[in-house]
Design an enzyme around this catalytic site. Sequence first.
Site, PDB file in Angstrom:
ATOM      1  N   TYR A 153       0.838  -1.214   0.000  1.00  0.00           N
ATOM      2  CA  TYR A 153       0.000   0.000   0.000  1.00  0.00           C
ATOM      3  C   TYR A 153       0.872   1.262   0.000  1.00  0.00           C
ATOM      4  CZ  TYR A 153      -3.180   3.515   1.958  1.00  0.00           C
ATOM      5  OH  TYR A 153      -3.906   4.651   2.189  1.00  0.00           O
ATOM      6  N   LYS A 157       1.341   4.322  -2.856  1.00  0.00           N
ATOM      7  CA  LYS A 157       1.058   5.738  -2.556  1.00  0.00           C
ATOM      8  C   LYS A 157       2.323   6.590  -2.721  1.00  0.00           C
ATOM      9  CE  LYS A 157      -3.390   5.339  -1.371  1.00  0.00           C
ATOM     10  NZ  LYS A 157      -4.504   6.021  -2.054  1.00  0.00           N
TER      11      LYS A 157
HETATM   12  N1  LIG Z   1      -9.223   6.396   5.990  1.00  0.00           N
HETATM   13  C1  LIG Z   1      -7.918   6.595   6.185  1.00  0.00           C
HETATM   14  O1  LIG Z   1      -7.440   6.614   7.319  1.00  0.00           O
HETATM   15  C2  LIG Z   1      -7.003   6.830   4.999  1.00  0.00           C
HETATM   16  C3  LIG Z   1      -5.707   7.252   5.264  1.00  0.00           C
HETATM   17  C4  LIG Z   1      -4.840   7.507   4.201  1.00  0.00           C
HETATM   18  C5  LIG Z   1      -5.300   7.371   2.893  1.00  0.00           C
HETATM   19  N2  LIG Z   1      -6.571   6.931   2.663  1.00  0.00           N
HETATM   20  C6  LIG Z   1      -6.985   6.799   1.264  1.00  0.00           C
HETATM   21  O2  LIG Z   1      -8.242   7.441   1.085  1.00  0.00           O
HETATM   22  C7  LIG Z   1      -9.018   6.755   0.093  1.00  0.00           C
HETATM   23  C8  LIG Z   1     -10.367   6.388   0.682  1.00  0.00           C
HETATM   24  O3  LIG Z   1     -10.190   5.604   1.845  1.00  0.00           O
HETATM   25  P1  LIG Z   1     -11.428   5.165   2.776  1.00  0.00           P
HETATM   26  O4  LIG Z   1     -10.880   4.942   4.123  1.00  0.00           O
HETATM   27  O5  LIG Z   1     -12.571   6.105   2.568  1.00  0.00           O
HETATM   28  O6  LIG Z   1     -11.741   3.706   2.187  1.00  0.00           O
HETATM   29  P2  LIG Z   1     -12.934   3.123   1.307  1.00  0.00           P
HETATM   30  O7  LIG Z   1     -12.581   1.690   1.071  1.00  0.00           O
HETATM   31  O8  LIG Z   1     -14.248   3.448   1.932  1.00  0.00           O
HETATM   32  O9  LIG Z   1     -12.828   3.950  -0.055  1.00  0.00           O
HETATM   33  C9  LIG Z   1     -12.228   3.462  -1.224  1.00  0.00           C
HETATM   34  C10 LIG Z   1     -13.255   3.486  -2.338  1.00  0.00           C
HETATM   35  O10 LIG Z   1     -12.604   3.153  -3.560  1.00  0.00           O
HETATM   36  C11 LIG Z   1     -13.455   2.281  -4.286  1.00  0.00           C
HETATM   37  N3  LIG Z   1     -12.660   1.450  -5.195  1.00  0.00           N
HETATM   38  C12 LIG Z   1     -11.744   0.510  -4.851  1.00  0.00           C
HETATM   39  N4  LIG Z   1     -11.266  -0.089  -5.948  1.00  0.00           N
HETATM   40  C13 LIG Z   1     -11.881   0.490  -7.025  1.00  0.00           C
HETATM   41  C14 LIG Z   1     -11.810   0.293  -8.413  1.00  0.00           C
HETATM   42  N5  LIG Z   1     -11.016  -0.642  -8.961  1.00  0.00           N
HETATM   43  N6  LIG Z   1     -12.593   1.067  -9.209  1.00  0.00           N
HETATM   44  C15 LIG Z   1     -13.414   1.990  -8.680  1.00  0.00           C
HETATM   45  N7  LIG Z   1     -13.530   2.239  -7.353  1.00  0.00           N
HETATM   46  C16 LIG Z   1     -12.765   1.469  -6.536  1.00  0.00           C
HETATM   47  C17 LIG Z   1     -14.139   1.431  -3.217  1.00  0.00           C
HETATM   48  O11 LIG Z   1     -15.326   0.814  -3.707  1.00  0.00           O
HETATM   49  C18 LIG Z   1     -14.385   2.452  -2.123  1.00  0.00           C
HETATM   50  O12 LIG Z   1     -15.647   3.081  -2.242  1.00  0.00           O
HETATM   51  C19 LIG Z   1      -8.155   5.568  -0.363  1.00  0.00           C
HETATM   52  O13 LIG Z   1      -7.414   5.923  -1.516  1.00  0.00           O
HETATM   53  C20 LIG Z   1      -7.210   5.353   0.819  1.00  0.00           C
HETATM   54  O14 LIG Z   1      -5.999   4.744   0.431  1.00  0.00           O
HETATM   55  C21 LIG Z   1      -7.427   6.660   3.689  1.00  0.00           C
END
Ligand SMILES: NC(=O)c1ccc[n+]([C@@H]2O[C@H](COP(=O)([O-])OP(=O)(O)OC[C@H]3O[C@@H](n4cnc5c(N)ncnc54)[C@H](O)[C@@H]3O)[C@@H](O)[C@H]2O)c1
Length: 251
Positions: A153, A157
């Site tokens: 991951y 990133k």
């Molecule tokens: N929540 C955190 O603490 C955090 C921290 C750092 C980065 N992020 C990043 O933020 C983003 C959202 O995270 P989140 O916690 O809301 O998780 P989440 O899993 O709710 O959101 C990810 C979304 O991406 C969609 N997705 C995944 N693969 C896909 C594909 N092939 N095509 C289309 N859509 C796809 C999923 O269906 C989901 O709705 C991600 O990129 C994650 O890496 C989150």
Amino acid sequence: MSMRLEGRLAVVTGGAGGLGRAIALAFAREGARVALMDLDDAGMAETAKLLGAAHVSSHRVDLSAESEIHDFAKSFCAKHARLDALVNNAGLAYGEIAHSFTGLSQEKWLRYFSVNTVAPLILAEALRAPLAAAKGVILNQSSMASNTPATAYGVTKAALNSITYGMAHQFASDGVRVNAVEPGIMETPANVAGLPKETYARVQGMQLLPLHGTADDIANLYVFLASDEARFINCEIVSCDGGNRLRGWRY
Ligand SMILES: NC(=O)c1ccc[n+]([C@@H]2O[C@H](COP(=O)([O-])OP(=O)(O)OC[C@H]3O[C@@H](n4cnc5c(N)ncnc54)[C@H](O)[C@@H]3O)[C@@H](O)[C@H]2O)c1
């Protein structure tokens, strides 16, 4: 007082829940209209309901499939001559990708890269014409895990940060800004479900500030970066992690 994104149009990937939904709703509160992209139809329907009149359309697109991205862009560009903000938020963040580094097959590495790293570029290129017409902004969802990658991951990133710099270079001639955001640990349904409680607490405990990060902390930053207040901010990776950046992610 006028709203900061009044009359703007945004595309938010991964808009079915979590940070993507929070960003979509924050944009709408500031006057933007929002189109959603995701694989999760039910989640997008829920976000659309919450957006109300600010919802433009929802698109089921697998971002690992280049042809689906191009099909989406073709139909989107036929309807919209201008796009003010592309939020590349969708990502694979939990499960194997968050705790494996060694032992992954080439196929898995490439799949993770295709969604987290390459899709933001392919989508931005496919939407370049309306972004250029609006002199818009592209915002890529990175992670604090990119700073000292100890997982697949984090590597995807870290590469997204590099692609962000390259994109800023490429898109500047059209007046399009490109930045990335590095969230720390922000409470979303997916990370509460996807991380063991001890991991969540340990990573949160590495923050300098003893605060609980929320999706709105990230959404507020996106509003700022998409607004005219940030018109001179370009080619930046902006952390929003309570001071966790230097420690990075360890599973
Ligand atoms: N929540 C955190 O603490 C955090 C921290 C750092 C980065 N992020 C990043 O933020 C983003 C959202 O995270 P989140 O916690 O809301 O998780 P989440 O899993 O709710 O959101 C990810 C979304 O991406 C969609 N997705 C995944 N693969 C896909 C594909 N092939 N095509 C289309 N859509 C796809 C999923 O269906 C989901 O709705 C991600 O990129 C994650 O890496 C989150």
